[in-house]
Design a protein around this motif. Structure first.
Motif, PDB file in Angstrom:
ATOM      1  N   LEU A  90      17.647 -15.997  39.126  1.00  0.00           N
ATOM      2  CA  LEU A  90      17.222 -16.908  40.196  1.00  0.00           C
ATOM      3  C   LEU A  90      16.777 -18.247  39.629  1.00  0.00           C
ATOM      4  N   ILE A  91      16.007 -18.222  38.540  1.00  0.00           N
ATOM      5  CA  ILE A  91      15.524 -19.468  37.947  1.00  0.00           C
ATOM      6  C   ILE A  91      16.695 -20.352  37.532  1.00  0.00           C
ATOM      7  N   ILE A  92      17.679 -19.756  36.862  1.00  0.00           N
ATOM      8  CA  ILE A  92      18.850 -20.536  36.444  1.00  0.00           C
ATOM      9  C   ILE A  92      19.663 -20.969  37.655  1.00  0.00           C
ATOM     10  N   ALA A  93      19.772 -20.102  38.653  1.00  0.00           N
ATOM     11  CA  ALA A  93      20.566 -20.430  39.842  1.00  0.00           C
ATOM     12  C   ALA A  93      19.975 -21.596  40.624  1.00  0.00           C
ATOM     13  N   VAL A  94      18.658 -21.746  40.596  1.00  0.00           N
ATOM     14  CA  VAL A  94      18.027 -22.888  41.274  1.00  0.00           C
ATOM     15  C   VAL A  94      18.501 -24.188  40.633  1.00  0.00           C
ATOM     16  N   GLY A  95      18.448 -24.247  39.294  1.00  0.00           N
ATOM     17  CA  GLY A  95      18.955 -25.437  38.617  1.00  0.00           C
ATOM     18  C   GLY A  95      20.444 -25.622  38.827  1.00  0.00           C
ATOM     19  N   MET A  96      21.190 -24.517  38.813  1.00  0.00           N
ATOM     20  CA  MET A  96      22.640 -24.594  39.011  1.00  0.00           C
ATOM     21  C   MET A  96      22.988 -25.100  40.408  1.00  0.00           C
ATOM     22  N   THR A  97      22.170 -24.741  41.395  1.00  0.00           N
ATOM     23  CA  THR A  97      22.418 -25.199  42.763  1.00  0.00           C
ATOM     24  C   THR A  97      22.396 -26.718  42.852  1.00  0.00           C
ATOM     25  N   LEU A  98      21.408 -27.323  42.218  1.00  0.00           N
ATOM     26  CA  LEU A  98      21.297 -28.786  42.260  1.00  0.00           C
ATOM     27  C   LEU A  98      22.433 -29.440  41.490  1.00  0.00           C
ATOM     28  N   VAL A  99      22.848 -28.824  40.388  1.00  0.00           N
ATOM     29  CA  VAL A  99      23.979 -29.368  39.620  1.00  0.00           C
ATOM     30  C   VAL A  99      25.254 -29.291  40.444  1.00  0.00           C
ATOM     31  N   ILE A 100      25.510 -28.146  41.054  1.00  0.00           N
ATOM     32  CA  ILE A 100      26.720 -27.975  41.863  1.00  0.00           C
ATOM     33  C   ILE A 100      26.691 -28.896  43.080  1.00  0.00           C
ATOM     34  N   ALA A 101      25.497 -29.157  43.617  1.00  0.00           N
ATOM     35  CA  ALA A 101      25.392 -30.061  44.765  1.00  0.00           C
ATOM     36  C   ALA A 101      25.850 -31.471  44.421  1.00  0.00           C
ATOM     37  N   THR A 102      25.779 -31.845  43.130  1.00  0.00           N
ATOM     38  CA  THR A 102      26.257 -33.159  42.700  1.00  0.00           C
ATOM     39  C   THR A 102      27.733 -33.128  42.287  1.00  0.00           C
ATOM     40  N   ARG A 103      28.419 -32.039  42.661  1.00  0.00           N
ATOM     41  CA  ARG A 103      29.827 -31.853  42.335  1.00  0.00           C
ATOM     42  C   ARG A 103      30.037 -31.580  40.843  1.00  0.00           C
ATOM     43  N   GLY A 104      29.063 -30.926  40.232  1.00  0.00           N
ATOM     44  CA  GLY A 104      29.154 -30.602  38.812  1.00  0.00           C
ATOM     45  C   GLY A 104      29.081 -29.108  38.572  1.00  0.00           C
ATOM     46  N   ILE A 105      28.930 -28.744  37.316  1.00  0.00           N
ATOM     47  CA  ILE A 105      28.789 -27.348  36.909  1.00  0.00           C
ATOM     48  C   ILE A 105      28.114 -27.354  35.546  1.00  0.00           C
ATOM     49  N   ASP A 106      27.351 -26.313  35.263  1.00  0.00           N
ATOM     50  CA  ASP A 106      26.671 -26.224  33.968  1.00  0.00           C
ATOM     51  C   ASP A 106      26.966 -24.862  33.350  1.00  0.00           C
ATOM     52  N   LEU A 107      27.908 -24.838  32.405  1.00  0.00           N
ATOM     53  CA  LEU A 107      28.289 -23.604  31.733  1.00  0.00           C
ATOM     54  C   LEU A 107      27.435 -23.313  30.508  1.00  0.00           C
ATOM     55  N   SER A 108      26.513 -24.202  30.182  1.00  0.00           N
ATOM     56  CA  SER A 108      25.762 -24.079  28.933  1.00  0.00           C
ATOM     57  C   SER A 108      24.432 -23.354  29.092  1.00  0.00           C
ATOM     58  N   VAL A 109      24.092 -22.901  30.304  1.00  0.00           N
ATOM     59  CA  VAL A 109      22.762 -22.346  30.529  1.00  0.00           C
ATOM     60  C   VAL A 109      22.524 -21.080  29.701  1.00  0.00           C
ATOM     61  N   GLY A 110      23.553 -20.261  29.521  1.00  0.00           N
ATOM     62  CA  GLY A 110      23.393 -19.066  28.710  1.00  0.00           C
ATOM     63  C   GLY A 110      23.082 -19.389  27.262  1.00  0.00           C
ATOM     64  N   ALA A 111      23.760 -20.407  26.724  1.00  0.00           N
ATOM     65  CA  ALA A 111      23.495 -20.826  25.352  1.00  0.00           C
ATOM     66  C   ALA A 111      22.095 -21.421  25.216  1.00  0.00           C
ATOM     67  N   VAL A 112      21.656 -22.163  26.240  1.00  0.00           N
ATOM     68  CA  VAL A 112      20.301 -22.732  26.211  1.00  0.00           C
ATOM     69  C   VAL A 112      19.266 -21.608  26.230  1.00  0.00           C
ATOM     70  N   CYS A 113      19.537 -20.542  26.977  1.00  0.00           N
ATOM     71  CA  CYS A 113      18.648 -19.370  26.962  1.00  0.00           C
ATOM     72  C   CYS A 113      18.491 -18.838  25.541  1.00  0.00           C
ATOM     73  N   ALA A 114      19.627 -18.685  24.847  1.00  0.00           N
ATOM     74  CA  ALA A 114      19.606 -18.146  23.489  1.00  0.00           C
ATOM     75  C   ALA A 114      18.864 -19.069  22.533  1.00  0.00           C
ATOM     76  N   ILE A 115      19.088 -20.376  22.669  1.00  0.00           N
ATOM     77  CA  ILE A 115      18.419 -21.341  21.790  1.00  0.00           C
ATOM     78  C   ILE A 115      16.912 -21.318  22.019  1.00  0.00           C
ATOM     79  N   ALA A 116      16.491 -21.304  23.290  1.00  0.00           N
ATOM     80  CA  ALA A 116      15.063 -21.297  23.599  1.00  0.00           C
ATOM     81  C   ALA A 116      14.388 -20.051  23.018  1.00  0.00           C
TER      82      ALA A 116
END
Length: 349
Positions: free
Chosen positions: A55-81
């Protein structure tokens, strides 16, 4: 009734209720809740706790998709954090200190903000397609996490850090509280201010928004930065719950679950209007489906197949063609009701 059927939330909610019913039949105590040592336990609590990172990632993804974008890097950012936080904790002489954990968490979040700025820079300033720009970090991010952990699984024994993923506050899992705070903050900022309207404007027509005075570049950088920030928080929850940083598996495929949650919730991948409430329902559908697979006794390896089936069903039910078909069916039923034709003739005369 017509408004209910036409709502984008109708079919996702129906699907969620169907999954709840299946679980209730397979496990009669599905809705039962109990308190142990002051903590709340139950199947619904497990769904909320396990679904919190998505849900936390999906909230950020919702705003990205609303701007006609996509963020495929969230899983990698999870691993880095997770890798950064565990490395700092293990390198400290006092891994169980609250101060050490605070430094580790802050460092992980700051690095995530830099990564989000990088994604936003590629998309907003250099004009690279979002799927390509974030694919770069998706590929390189796992490698960066492997370098941080030196290819090892870093196991940490830090009670304060463990609280993030498996602790409780007032009987409620900490991860659920974090997810609720992020969801509420995003909803308030985007729906109680002009920010949400500006995001939709950029998603519908970026050029027209720019000519109208909207700073689309800054807005794009903001949403990608927030997406990375949310991914880092989710990564910290996942790593804390596992008490280990696994660069290969932390957040693996979670970007797909987040995108599926957004799509199930009715947000269009073409940009524009979005629904955070729909994203919440979508995340619950995804996690409840996973729980249903385990409850019914289906092999976990088949989970992805069932996810695809549920998403396909919801998307088909939400499609304009299906809505038009249901509209014609409802109108035909209305014309067949007693007194309806009389009313129509009266209105004509």
């Amino acid at each position: 009734m017509n408004r209910m059927f036409s709502s984008r939330l109708f079919w996702p909610v129906v699907m969620l209720l169907v999954l709840f019913t299946i679980n209730l039949v397979a496990f009669p105590g599905f809705f039962s809740l109990e308190v142990k040592n002051g903590h709340l336990f139950g199947s619904l609590v497990d769904i909320a706790r396990n679904g919190a990172p998505t849900l936390i990632i999906a909230v950020g993804m919702t705003l990205v998709i609303a701007t006609r974008g996509i963020d495929l890097s969230v899983g990698a950012v999870c691993a880095i954090a997770g890798a950064v936080a565990c490395s700092i904790i293990l390198g400290s002489p006092e891994p169980g200190s609250i101060g050490t954990v605070a430094v580790a968490v802050i460092a992980a979040l700051l690095i995530a903000l830099v990564l989000g700025l990088w994604n936003g820079f590629l998309v907003a300033v250099l004009g690279i397609q979002p799927i390509i720009a974030t694919l770069i970090l998706m590929t390189a991010g796992r490698g960066a996490a492997m370098l941080i952990t030196e290819g090892q699984i870093l196991t940490v024994n830090s009670p304060p850090f463990k609280v993030i993923g498996s602790g409780f506050v007032l009987g409620i899992p900490v991860s659920v509280v974090i997810a609720a705070v992020i969801f509420a903050a995003a909803a308030l900022l985007t729906r109680r201010t002009a920010l949400g309207l500006l995001i939709e404007s950029v998603g519908i027509n970026p050029e027209a928004s720019r000519q109208a005075g909207v700073r689309s570049r800054g807005l794009l950088i903001t949403v990608y930065t927030f997406s990375a920030f949310a991914a880092a928080i989710a990564g910290l929850i996942l790593t804390s719950n596992q008490t280990a940083a696994d660069a290969n598996n932390t957040g693996l495929f979670i970007e797909l679950d987040a995108i599926l949650a957004v799509v199930i919730g009715g947000t269009s991948l073409a940009g524009g209007r979005y629904s955070l409430l729909g994203t919440l329902v979508g995340a619950l559908v995804i996690q409840t489906l996973v729980t249903t697979v385990y409850t019914v006794g289906i092999p976990p390896i088949a989970t992805m197949v069932f996810k695809a089936a549920v998403v396909t069903a919801v998307c088909l039910l939400q499609s304009p063609t299906t809505n038009a078909t249901f509209g014609r069916w409802r109108r035909s039923l209305g014309r067949g009701r007693p007194g309806t034709r009389t009313a129509e003739r009266a209105s004509v005369s």
